[in-house]
Enzyme design. Sequence first.
Site, PDB file in Angstrom:
ATOM      1  N   ASP A  85      -1.670  -0.495   6.180  1.00  0.00           N
ATOM      2  CA  ASP A  85      -1.651   0.072   7.497  1.00  0.00           C
ATOM      3  C   ASP A  85      -3.320   0.262   7.502  1.00  0.00           C
ATOM      4  O   ASP A  85      -3.481   1.058   8.668  1.00  0.00           O
ATOM      5  CB  ASP A  85      -0.837   1.484   7.330  1.00  0.00           C
ATOM      6  CG  ASP A  85      -1.715   2.489   6.641  1.00  0.00           C
ATOM      7  OD1 ASP A  85      -1.891   2.085   5.453  1.00  0.00           O
ATOM      8  OD2 ASP A  85      -1.681   3.605   7.230  1.00  0.00           O
TER       9      ASP A  85
ATOM     10  N   ASP B 110       0.171   5.062   0.938  1.00  0.00           N
ATOM     11  CA  ASP B 110      -0.037   5.982   2.002  1.00  0.00           C
ATOM     12  C   ASP B 110       0.133   5.335   3.390  1.00  0.00           C
ATOM     13  O   ASP B 110      -0.816   4.394   3.752  1.00  0.00           O
ATOM     14  CB  ASP B 110      -1.378   6.710   2.094  1.00  0.00           C
ATOM     15  CG  ASP B 110      -1.328   7.978   1.130  1.00  0.00           C
ATOM     16  OD1 ASP B 110       0.063   8.479   1.014  1.00  0.00           O
ATOM     17  OD2 ASP B 110      -2.081   8.457   0.599  1.00  0.00           O
TER      18      ASP B 110
ATOM     19  N   ASN C 208      -3.334   9.341  -7.148  1.00  0.00           N
ATOM     20  CA  ASN C 208      -1.925   9.957  -7.205  1.00  0.00           C
ATOM     21  C   ASN C 208      -0.582   9.205  -6.873  1.00  0.00           C
ATOM     22  O   ASN C 208       0.556   9.858  -6.810  1.00  0.00           O
ATOM     23  CB  ASN C 208      -1.908  11.222  -6.316  1.00  0.00           C
ATOM     24  CG  ASN C 208      -2.990  12.293  -6.639  1.00  0.00           C
ATOM     25  OD1 ASN C 208      -3.179  12.901  -7.675  1.00  0.00           O
ATOM     26  ND2 ASN C 208      -3.858  12.420  -5.537  1.00  0.00           N
TER      27      ASN C 208
ATOM     28  N   GLY D  56      -7.163   4.657   3.819  1.00  0.00           N
ATOM     29  CA  GLY D  56      -7.487   3.635   3.100  1.00  0.00           C
ATOM     30  C   GLY D  56      -8.588   3.540   2.101  1.00  0.00           C
ATOM     31  O   GLY D  56      -8.690   2.967   1.421  1.00  0.00           O
TER      32      GLY D  56
ATOM     33  N   ARG E 115     -11.017   8.423  -2.853  1.00  0.00           N
ATOM     34  CA  ARG E 115     -11.464   9.766  -2.249  1.00  0.00           C
ATOM     35  C   ARG E 115     -13.090   9.886  -2.379  1.00  0.00           C
ATOM     36  O   ARG E 115     -13.438  10.477  -1.438  1.00  0.00           O
ATOM     37  CB  ARG E 115     -11.185  10.765  -3.519  1.00  0.00           C
ATOM     38  CG  ARG E 115     -10.773  12.261  -3.376  1.00  0.00           C
ATOM     39  CD  ARG E 115     -10.293  12.982  -4.486  1.00  0.00           C
ATOM     40  NE  ARG E 115      -9.196  12.464  -4.874  1.00  0.00           N
ATOM     41  CZ  ARG E 115      -8.941  12.704  -6.360  1.00  0.00           C
ATOM     42  NH1 ARG E 115      -9.828  13.289  -7.310  1.00  0.00           N
ATOM     43  NH2 ARG E 115      -7.753  11.977  -6.967  1.00  0.00           N
TER      44      ARG E 115
ATOM     45  N   SER F 160      -4.914   5.428  -3.879  1.00  0.00           N
ATOM     46  CA  SER F 160      -4.644   6.758  -4.103  1.00  0.00           C
ATOM     47  C   SER F 160      -4.603   6.836  -5.833  1.00  0.00           C
ATOM     48  O   SER F 160      -3.956   6.049  -6.474  1.00  0.00           O
ATOM     49  CB  SER F 160      -3.093   7.017  -3.644  1.00  0.00           C
ATOM     50  OG  SER F 160      -2.640   8.467  -4.189  1.00  0.00           O
TER      51      SER F 160
ATOM     52  N   ASP G 259       0.939  -1.174  -0.026  1.00  0.00           N
ATOM     53  CA  ASP G 259      -0.116   0.001   0.127  1.00  0.00           C
ATOM     54  C   ASP G 259       0.900   1.062  -0.215  1.00  0.00           C
ATOM     55  O   ASP G 259       2.116   1.195   0.272  1.00  0.00           O
ATOM     56  CB  ASP G 259      -0.965  -0.028   1.219  1.00  0.00           C
ATOM     57  CG  ASP G 259      -1.716   0.965   1.330  1.00  0.00           C
ATOM     58  OD1 ASP G 259      -2.252   1.765   0.514  1.00  0.00           O
ATOM     59  OD2 ASP G 259      -1.588   1.878   2.490  1.00  0.00           O
TER      60      ASP G 259
END
Length: 215
Positions: free
Chosen positions: A169, A10, A117, A45, A48, A115, A8
């Site tokens: 996470d 972030d 991004n 997690g 958006r 994400s 993952d």
Amino acid sequence: MIKGLIFDLDGVLVSTETNHYVAWKLIADELKIPFTEKENEKLKGLSRADSLSALLDLGKRSISHLKFKTILDYKNKIYLKSIEKINQSNLLPGVLEFIKEKHEKNHLLAVGSSSRNAHFILKKTKIDHFFTCVIDGNMVKKPKPDPEVFINASSGLGLPRSECLVFEDAESGVIAAKKGGFHVIGVGNLKIKDSCDYFIKNMGEFDLSSYEESI
Ligand SMILES: [Mg+2]
């Protein structure tokens, strides 16, 4: 035998959690929805769109489809502005050493992130070249907790799920990995300690050979 490592982004490789929080906080304030770091935990997690839905649920608010889309774009604008200056120093402890070593030892590395991004962040932190496959939020139909992102990552590596380890996470990511039939290593977040197969505080703590011996 573990041949593929799927990360993952972030909270595992890099920390942009604060950047997300600051952006959502600004939006919550404008919508007059009470929002602190505690509520922000629930968004970790999530994609958006799912994050915005969760935020609106918190405030028991509903908005038009058009306004929903406008807010999503606005949130991303604030977030992108705040991560413009991200660099290799934003990688979490032990990450660079770990992925360098595994890459040298011919393990196949992938990113499986909600994400949109992810590519941008991997480039900015100068670790993009270590990964054979990057599946981001633009490339899946169903976000985590659906396992699609990790299944696509293991296919991208050309490996069966049983030969891949997922590092996560967030609760939604652990559920996704489990549903997909992956081994899952929890990183950093104590809340997932009991739901993952093995837990580490950061990547610097992880010894792949001892983990392999234990399974
Ligand atoms: Mg995460």
